[in-house]
Design a protein around this motif. Sequence first.
Motif, PDB file in Angstrom:
ATOM      1  N   VAL A  49      38.827  31.467  41.171  1.00  0.00           N
ATOM      2  CA  VAL A  49      38.416  32.369  42.250  1.00  0.00           C
ATOM      3  C   VAL A  49      39.564  32.548  43.234  1.00  0.00           C
ATOM      4  CG1 VAL A  49      36.823  32.701  44.173  1.00  0.00           C
ATOM      5  CG2 VAL A  49      35.993  31.715  42.033  1.00  0.00           C
ATOM      6  N   ALA A  68      42.671  38.438  46.884  1.00  0.00           N
ATOM      7  CA  ALA A  68      42.041  39.484  46.077  1.00  0.00           C
ATOM      8  C   ALA A  68      42.366  40.867  46.642  1.00  0.00           C
ATOM      9  CB  ALA A  68      40.530  39.271  46.037  1.00  0.00           C
ATOM     10  N   SER A  92      38.946  37.224  36.694  1.00  0.00           N
ATOM     11  CA  SER A  92      39.180  36.567  37.982  1.00  0.00           C
ATOM     12  C   SER A  92      38.636  37.424  39.116  1.00  0.00           C
ATOM     13  CB  SER A  92      40.676  36.331  38.197  1.00  0.00           C
ATOM     14  OG  SER A  92      41.237  35.548  37.175  1.00  0.00           O
ATOM     15  N   SER A 148      35.690  36.396  41.616  1.00  0.00           N
ATOM     16  CA  SER A 148      35.985  36.444  43.043  1.00  0.00           C
ATOM     17  C   SER A 148      34.975  37.310  43.783  1.00  0.00           C
ATOM     18  CB  SER A 148      37.397  36.978  43.268  1.00  0.00           C
ATOM     19  OG  SER A 148      38.348  36.150  42.618  1.00  0.00           O
ATOM     20  N   HIS A 179      32.670  35.825  46.759  1.00  0.00           N
ATOM     21  CA  HIS A 179      32.829  36.375  48.102  1.00  0.00           C
ATOM     22  C   HIS A 179      31.521  36.982  48.606  1.00  0.00           C
ATOM     23  CE1 HIS A 179      37.375  36.820  47.068  1.00  0.00           C
ATOM     24  NE2 HIS A 179      37.006  35.566  47.243  1.00  0.00           N
TER      25      HIS A 179
END
Length: 312
Positions: free
Chosen positions: A112, A118, A259, A263, A267
Amino acid sequence: MSGAQTQVQTAADDFAEYALLVLGRSEHTVRGYRSDLAQLAGFADTFADFTLDQLRAWLARAVREGKARSTLARRTAAARAFSTWAYKQGYLAEDVAARLVTPKVNRPLPSVLRPDTAEAVVAERAAEHAEEHEEVGPAAPEALRDLAMLELLYATGMRVGELTGLDVADVDLSRGLAKVTGKGDKQRVVPFGAPAAAAVGEWLEAGRPQLVGNAGGAEGPGGALFVGSRGKRIDQRQVRRVVERAAQAAGAAGVSPHSLRHSAATHLLEGGADLRVVQELLGHSSMQTTQIYTHVSAQRLKAVYDQAHPRA
């Protein structure tokens, strides 16, 4: 043994076809079934040999060969699914494999990214896109496409195969919604925000027509949402390369489309989203699959606590 198929091998072929066409299992899953059951047929040529002892012997050999727990779990699942089908078809007097215990698999926690990392991966492509606008006039269509794909992947948490499967008609920019076809051809509607809507809108207006036009309209105005340089539907390998290149430029090596999916889910939970909402967004059939993200969030919370609290 001669080249002729055994009773179990023949039935396994029928089961694989049933799993694909009736149960709606993916081609990847069905290939796994075929491979595992072909090996199982070496232990049980006929249904008279298809006993719990033989199944356990088959799995025991895999253990002696040092097979991973994930392999054992997959083989057990294949045997159980086949056994249930064979029982319903009348090949077996009882569902023999129902008593097999599936080995527990230690699932690694997903990778993550931090929210700022990100966003940096997406922003890196956005920066390149801006430079191309400034230096060479209108951005290259590939730049518009890549930015739109990155924005959608992180905004929705969709799988890379779901992204490549999108058609133009599946995206409603005015409402910020995309109709996604997931595993087993199950459809769901996922929302996305203004940045993704703007990126996809610019790609559709200024990028996609160029690539489709270059290919003589191969995908047409209502075809694939994302296309390659030849105007045909983009493939998953191309998307992975786009993500990896953007991540490396942002200083985050080893990032994949998955990924970004992990993520996005983490989040959302950290931002207060309900677990069932995240389950629906990701297209998980089981809440248990989604719950792994609560462990990731708790792990991150503990790390922050250890770093920040004076009594940690």
